[in-house]
Design an enzyme around this catalytic site. Structure first.
Site, mmCIF file in Angstrom:
data_model
loop_
_atom_site.group_PDB
_atom_site.id
_atom_site.type_symbol
_atom_site.label_atom_id
_atom_site.label_comp_id
_atom_site.label_asym_id
_atom_site.label_seq_id
_atom_site.Cartn_x
_atom_site.Cartn_y
_atom_site.Cartn_z
ATOM 1 N N GLU A 195 6.035 3.892 1.634
ATOM 2 C CA GLU A 195 6.760 5.051 1.088
ATOM 3 C C GLU A 195 7.185 6.021 2.184
ATOM 4 O O GLU A 195 8.191 6.701 2.045
ATOM 5 C CB GLU A 195 5.955 5.746 -0.003
ATOM 6 C CG GLU A 195 4.774 6.538 0.467
ATOM 7 C CD GLU A 195 3.942 7.117 -0.670
ATOM 8 O OE1 GLU A 195 3.203 8.077 -0.410
ATOM 9 O OE2 GLU A 195 4.021 6.617 -1.804
ATOM 10 N N CYS A 246 3.681 -6.543 -2.428
ATOM 11 C CA CYS A 246 3.354 -5.310 -3.137
ATOM 12 C C CYS A 246 4.430 -4.238 -2.910
ATOM 13 O O CYS A 246 5.606 -4.463 -3.149
ATOM 14 C CB CYS A 246 1.969 -4.852 -2.706
ATOM 15 S SG CYS A 246 1.201 -3.611 -3.749
ATOM 16 N N HIS A 247 4.031 -3.086 -2.393
ATOM 17 C CA HIS A 247 4.964 -1.988 -2.148
ATOM 18 C C HIS A 247 5.808 -2.192 -0.884
ATOM 19 O O HIS A 247 6.654 -1.351 -0.578
ATOM 20 C CB HIS A 247 4.214 -0.656 -2.069
ATOM 21 C CG HIS A 247 3.729 -0.175 -3.400
ATOM 22 N ND1 HIS A 247 2.647 -0.736 -4.045
ATOM 23 C CD2 HIS A 247 4.179 0.805 -4.212
ATOM 24 C CE1 HIS A 247 2.451 -0.116 -5.191
ATOM 25 N NE2 HIS A 247 3.366 0.828 -5.320
ATOM 26 N N TYR A 287 4.889 -5.258 -6.479
ATOM 27 C CA TYR A 287 3.985 -4.663 -7.454
ATOM 28 C C TYR A 287 4.846 -4.139 -8.610
ATOM 29 O O TYR A 287 5.928 -3.585 -8.379
ATOM 30 C CB TYR A 287 3.151 -3.538 -6.819
ATOM 31 C CG TYR A 287 2.059 -3.100 -7.737
ATOM 32 C CD1 TYR A 287 0.968 -3.923 -7.974
ATOM 33 C CD2 TYR A 287 2.150 -1.901 -8.431
ATOM 34 C CE1 TYR A 287 -0.020 -3.552 -8.866
ATOM 35 C CE2 TYR A 287 1.162 -1.520 -9.321
ATOM 36 C CZ TYR A 287 0.078 -2.356 -9.542
ATOM 37 O OH TYR A 287 -0.896 -1.989 -10.433
ATOM 38 N N GLY A 306 0.841 -1.192 0.000
ATOM 39 C CA GLY A 306 0.000 0.000 0.000
ATOM 40 C C GLY A 306 0.873 1.237 0.000
ATOM 41 O O GLY A 306 2.017 1.210 -0.438
ATOM 42 N N ARG A 307 0.351 2.335 0.524
ATOM 43 C CA ARG A 307 1.111 3.583 0.528
ATOM 44 C C ARG A 307 1.987 3.737 1.761
ATOM 45 O O ARG A 307 2.904 4.567 1.771
ATOM 46 C CB ARG A 307 0.156 4.770 0.382
ATOM 47 C CG ARG A 307 -0.426 4.815 -1.014
ATOM 48 C CD ARG A 307 -1.194 6.049 -1.389
ATOM 49 N NE ARG A 307 -1.267 7.112 -0.445
ATOM 50 C CZ ARG A 307 -2.397 7.593 0.085
ATOM 51 N NH1 ARG A 307 -3.553 7.063 -0.249
ATOM 52 N NH2 ARG A 307 -2.372 8.591 0.919
#
Length: 185
Positions: free
Chosen positions: A91, A117-118, A137, A87-88
Site C-alpha cells: 500500500e 495477496c496484496h 487477496y 501484506g501491508r
C-alpha cells in the site's frame, strides 16, 4: 538459474516474504530482496496474517528480515524475474515512482512476475494487468477490476498464470505459485 528481484518493505506479510525468498534460494536461484530507502543489511519488520475464522485475517508482529541488496543500486535489466509479496507493504510501496518503473519494466519486457495477496496493489498501481486474469487477496478484488483485469477467485492454496504473470490469493498458495513462477524461468 534465474536472478530474481524481490521488492519488499516494512510490514510485508512474513510468510509471503520469507518462504519464497528461502525456497528460491534453495532451488539455486539468486534472490535480491530490496526496499526503497534501505540498503543491504538493513532490517524490515514483518507481520503475520492468519485466517482464524473472522471476517478478515488477523495480524500479529512477525520476524525482522535482513535485506540482502540495496534498492538504490539495482538495475531491473540485471534480473530475470520479479517477486512481489503482500501484506501491508504494497500500500505504500506503490507510491514510489521507481518501484512502479521497475514493475513496468518487467511487464513491458515480458519477464516473469509473481504477486501474492496484496502484491496485486503494486500491479494495479503500475497499470500492467489490463486484460489479464489475476488473483489476489479478496479485499483487492475491486482494485484488480478497476485496473481492467479479470479477478479470479481461487481457493487460498491456488495460483493462476496468465502470460508472464503468476498471482495467488495468500501464503497458503506458495507451492502452487512457486511451481508456476519457476516454470516461467
Amino acid at each position: 538459474m534465474a536472478k530474481v528481484l524481490m521488492i519488499t518493505g516494512d510490514f510485508v506479510e512474513d510468510y509471503e516474504n520469507m518462504v519464497p525468498f528461502q525456497a528460491l534460494l534453495a532451488m539455486g536461484h539468486d534472490v535480491d530482496a530490496v526496499c526503497p530507502d534501505k540498503k543491504a543489511g538493513d532490517m524490515i519488520a514483518t507481520s503475520i496474517h492468519d485466517f482464524e475464522g473472522d471476517q478478515t485475517y488477523s495480524e500479529k508482529r512477525g520476524h525482522n528480515f535482513a535485506l540482502n541488496a540495496t534498492f538504490a543500486n539495482i538495475n531491473a535489466a540485471d534480473y530475470d524475474a520479479l517477486y512481489l509479496p503482500g501484506g501491508r507493504a504494497p500500500e505504500y510501496l506503490r507510491l514510489n515512482a521507481k518501484v512502479i518503473e521497475i514493475i513496468k519494466y518487467f511487464a513491458n519486457n515480458n519477464k516473469p512476475i509473481a504477486s501474492v495477496c496484496h502484491g496485486a496493489q503494486l500491479l494495479t498501481a503500475a497499470g500492467v494487468i489490463k486484460g489479464k486474469k489475476i488473483s489476489a487477496y479478496p479485499a483487492c478484488q475491486p482494485e484488480v477490476k478497476m485496473a481492467g483485469a479479470e479477478y479470479v477467485e481461487l481457493p487460498m492454496d491456488g495460483a493462476i498464470t496468465d502470460g508472464n504473470l503468476v498471482s495467488a490469493p495468500a501464503w497458503p498458495a506458495h507451492p502452487a505459485m512457486l511451481k508456476q513462477f519457476v516454470a516461467l524461468f
